[in-house]
Design an enzyme around this catalytic site. Sequence first.
Site, PDB file in Angstrom:
ATOM      1  N   ASP A 298      54.570  39.354  59.776  1.00  0.00           N
ATOM      2  CA  ASP A 298      54.138  38.295  58.859  1.00  0.00           C
ATOM      3  C   ASP A 298      54.537  36.965  59.498  1.00  0.00           C
ATOM      4  O   ASP A 298      55.573  36.868  60.161  1.00  0.00           O
ATOM      5  CB  ASP A 298      54.811  38.446  57.497  1.00  0.00           C
ATOM      6  CG  ASP A 298      53.991  37.804  56.387  1.00  0.00           C
ATOM      7  OD1 ASP A 298      53.482  38.546  55.534  1.00  0.00           O
ATOM      8  OD2 ASP A 298      53.855  36.559  56.404  1.00  0.00           O
TER       9      ASP A 298
ATOM     10  N   ARG B 245      47.015  51.129  43.407  1.00  0.00           N
ATOM     11  CA  ARG B 245      47.165  50.271  42.226  1.00  0.00           C
ATOM     12  C   ARG B 245      48.580  49.733  42.166  1.00  0.00           C
ATOM     13  O   ARG B 245      49.535  50.448  42.507  1.00  0.00           O
ATOM     14  CB  ARG B 245      46.943  51.093  40.944  1.00  0.00           C
ATOM     15  CG  ARG B 245      45.530  51.519  40.707  1.00  0.00           C
ATOM     16  CD  ARG B 245      45.487  52.610  39.668  1.00  0.00           C
ATOM     17  NE  ARG B 245      46.138  53.821  40.178  1.00  0.00           N
ATOM     18  CZ  ARG B 245      46.268  54.954  39.483  1.00  0.00           C
ATOM     19  NH1 ARG B 245      45.823  55.029  38.254  1.00  0.00           N
ATOM     20  NH2 ARG B 245      46.843  56.017  40.013  1.00  0.00           N
TER      21      ARG B 245
ATOM     22  N   LYS C  15      34.623  49.786  48.871  1.00  0.00           N
ATOM     23  CA  LYS C  15      35.781  49.152  48.225  1.00  0.00           C
ATOM     24  C   LYS C  15      35.351  48.263  47.047  1.00  0.00           C
ATOM     25  O   LYS C  15      35.899  48.343  45.947  1.00  0.00           O
ATOM     26  CB  LYS C  15      36.549  48.330  49.266  1.00  0.00           C
ATOM     27  CG  LYS C  15      37.642  47.464  48.715  1.00  0.00           C
ATOM     28  CD  LYS C  15      38.789  48.280  48.162  1.00  0.00           C
ATOM     29  CE  LYS C  15      39.712  47.391  47.361  1.00  0.00           C
ATOM     30  NZ  LYS C  15      40.928  48.065  46.948  1.00  0.00           N
TER      31      LYS C  15
ATOM     32  N   CYS D 209      42.858  41.939  41.822  1.00  0.00           N
ATOM     33  CA  CYS D 209      41.750  42.643  42.474  1.00  0.00           C
ATOM     34  C   CYS D 209      40.464  42.676  41.654  1.00  0.00           C
ATOM     35  O   CYS D 209      39.422  42.210  42.114  1.00  0.00           O
ATOM     36  CB  CYS D 209      42.185  44.058  42.816  1.00  0.00           C
ATOM     37  SG  CYS D 209      43.677  44.081  43.813  1.00  0.00           S
TER      38      CYS D 209
ATOM     39  N   LYS E 162      38.762  39.238  41.125  1.00  0.00           N
ATOM     40  CA  LYS E 162      38.343  38.652  42.414  1.00  0.00           C
ATOM     41  C   LYS E 162      37.206  39.465  43.041  1.00  0.00           C
ATOM     42  O   LYS E 162      36.225  38.904  43.549  1.00  0.00           O
ATOM     43  CB  LYS E 162      39.565  38.625  43.345  1.00  0.00           C
ATOM     44  CG  LYS E 162      39.288  38.420  44.816  1.00  0.00           C
ATOM     45  CD  LYS E 162      40.571  38.322  45.620  1.00  0.00           C
ATOM     46  CE  LYS E 162      41.215  39.642  45.939  1.00  0.00           C
ATOM     47  NZ  LYS E 162      40.568  40.466  46.949  1.00  0.00           N
TER      48      LYS E 162
HETATM   49  C1  UGA Z   1      42.853  47.944  41.178  1.00  0.00           C
HETATM   50  C2  UGA Z   1      42.225  49.336  41.390  1.00  0.00           C
HETATM   51  O1  UGA Z   1      42.515  50.162  40.265  1.00  0.00           O
HETATM   52  C3  UGA Z   1      42.799  49.986  42.662  1.00  0.00           C
HETATM   53  O2  UGA Z   1      42.161  51.228  42.904  1.00  0.00           O
HETATM   54  C4  UGA Z   1      42.538  49.045  43.852  1.00  0.00           C
HETATM   55  O3  UGA Z   1      43.083  49.569  45.059  1.00  0.00           O
HETATM   56  C5  UGA Z   1      43.209  47.704  43.559  1.00  0.00           C
HETATM   57  O4  UGA Z   1      42.655  47.143  42.354  1.00  0.00           O
HETATM   58  C6  UGA Z   1      42.928  46.801  44.746  1.00  0.00           C
HETATM   59  O5  UGA Z   1      41.784  46.463  44.983  1.00  0.00           O
HETATM   60  O6  UGA Z   1      43.867  46.536  45.514  1.00  0.00           O
HETATM   61  P1  UGA Z   1      45.173  47.054  40.151  1.00  0.00           P
HETATM   62  O7  UGA Z   1      44.623  45.678  40.318  1.00  0.00           O
HETATM   63  O8  UGA Z   1      46.558  47.345  40.596  1.00  0.00           O
HETATM   64  O9  UGA Z   1      44.241  48.126  40.934  1.00  0.00           O
HETATM   65  O10 UGA Z   1      45.096  47.370  38.612  1.00  0.00           O
HETATM   66  P2  UGA Z   1      44.342  48.417  37.667  1.00  0.00           P
HETATM   67  O11 UGA Z   1      45.219  49.555  37.365  1.00  0.00           O
HETATM   68  O12 UGA Z   1      42.993  48.715  38.187  1.00  0.00           O
HETATM   69  O13 UGA Z   1      44.196  47.538  36.341  1.00  0.00           O
HETATM   70  C7  UGA Z   1      43.410  46.342  36.358  1.00  0.00           C
HETATM   71  C8  UGA Z   1      43.314  45.776  34.974  1.00  0.00           C
HETATM   72  O14 UGA Z   1      42.513  46.597  34.124  1.00  0.00           O
HETATM   73  C9  UGA Z   1      44.634  45.608  34.235  1.00  0.00           C
HETATM   74  O15 UGA Z   1      44.661  44.352  33.597  1.00  0.00           O
HETATM   75  C10 UGA Z   1      44.648  46.740  33.227  1.00  0.00           C
HETATM   76  O16 UGA Z   1      45.415  46.469  32.067  1.00  0.00           O
HETATM   77  C11 UGA Z   1      43.168  46.823  32.891  1.00  0.00           C
HETATM   78  N1  UGA Z   1      42.767  48.167  32.379  1.00  0.00           N
HETATM   79  C12 UGA Z   1      42.847  49.255  33.174  1.00  0.00           C
HETATM   80  C13 UGA Z   1      42.265  48.268  31.093  1.00  0.00           C
HETATM   81  O17 UGA Z   1      42.163  47.262  30.343  1.00  0.00           O
HETATM   82  N2  UGA Z   1      41.869  49.494  30.633  1.00  0.00           N
HETATM   83  C14 UGA Z   1      41.943  50.614  31.408  1.00  0.00           C
HETATM   84  O18 UGA Z   1      41.552  51.709  30.926  1.00  0.00           O
HETATM   85  C15 UGA Z   1      42.454  50.484  32.698  1.00  0.00           C
END
Ligand code: UGA
Length: 434
Positions: free
Chosen positions: A30, A154, A207, A263, A266
């Site tokens: 980094d 995640r 992706k 993620c 964006k």
């Molecule tokens: C997300 C994807 O799930 C990952 O597979 C991916 O690798 C990652 O983005 C990335 O591109 O790096 P993440 O951003 O960590 O992961 O979070 P999520 O678990 O997907 O949740 C995203 C949002 O959706 C949160 O605000 C969560 O509360 C909301 N959510 C999720 C809901 O409102 N309902 C659901 O049933 C699931």
Amino acid sequence: MHVVIIGTGYVGLVSGACLADFGHEVTCIDRDKAKIERLKKGVIPIYEPGLEALVNNNMKTGKLTFTTRTDIAVGRADIIFIAVETPARQGDGRADLSCVYAAAAELAQHIKSYCVVINKSTVPIGTADEVEAIMQKTNPEADFDVASNPEFLREGTAVRDFKCPDRIIVGADTERAIARLKTLYHPLCLDKPPLLCTNRRTAELIKYAANAFLALKIGFINQVADLCEAAKADVQQVARGIGLDKRIGSEFLNAGPGYGGSCLPKDTLALSRIAHDFSAPMTIIDAVIAANDQRKEAMARRITDALRGDIKGKTVAVLGLTFKPETDDMREAPSLVIIPGLQQQGANVRAYDPQGMKTAKHLLKDVDYCQNAYECMQGADAVVILTEWNEFRELDKTYMKSLLNQPVLIDLRNTYALEELETFAYHSVGRPAA
Ligand code: UGA
């Protein structure tokens, strides 16, 4: 194998620690000197369950090292990951690739023998071609292939997701690059996650399509929740009823205050721009983005309605500020829209979050930050569960009632069964009132 990872953000750090744990020699680079110094001392810049122990254990065995010196690390690398940030560009929402291109140009200068350069950052279709062109121009003698290997971890479960993936996507255009990636992931594939080989552009699109589909599922169930409220149906039962159909699947069907994080918001925006650029607009994703933005705003109104339309001078206790549990990440969190919405209507906001308050204090002003959930509820006119941290799942209802001015609970994550809150004015999402 000698693996170099450029960028020690979420993806870079988790990938580096996990690959070291699988026995590879990993060097994480980094340009942020202070960050690297802290990492060398075992200080992890993010809250991610299991990561600190993994980093420290692998540093002790010498499998994982940290440096700012691209020149030394790259010279002996078999595989180089580019895992730098690709934020949404101000103004148009397209991914800002300046860090990816800068990393490509820098590492190209130091390649000494054949290596595979892999984009792990989320990047638009055609970025691998561009990275290849930049590297060839910078160092025409260098022997390398560029591949795309997107990550699907995640926040909050990143280590587990890396170690037990549903699939590994390898986007590469040469046999030798594919062979090297197969060797890299061999320890992981013993558990048999499918390794899907595609061309680079397909991998790049997978992706975005995966994250956009997840956003679509959440956007869909949130609108079903609104319909359930109007029609006196129960969204959790609808989700279960449709999720048992294998073609639909039961995950990502929890209705809530809208998706956030670094993620989904964006990447949906970037995919929409990419699709427009290729003259193949994805209007369905445009609708998901608009619905999600509107939903966050609607949640503040829902809280006001629970207090009979007037929250001027009232105190609202907010439990949970991060975009989801088990992270300290506040990016695009619904709380960033909902709390200012309440404040604009004259409410006083008290808040508590197990990990997010340090960052929240910079982003949410005039909030009374508390040490725990019960302190937060003291003297409040309503309590809102905004993020479903485990510690909010079994709150002492009798004690809550003694602390609150009135027993009003707005549960935006459907944390409780309706019958548990019968003595409260309990408002949840997409379910009939208690
Ligand atoms: C997300 C994807 O799930 C990952 O597979 C991916 O690798 C990652 O983005 C990335 O591109 O790096 P993440 O951003 O960590 O992961 O979070 P999520 O678990 O997907 O949740 C995203 C949002 O959706 C949160 O605000 C969560 O509360 C909301 N959510 C999720 C809901 O409102 N309902 C659901 O049933 C699931």
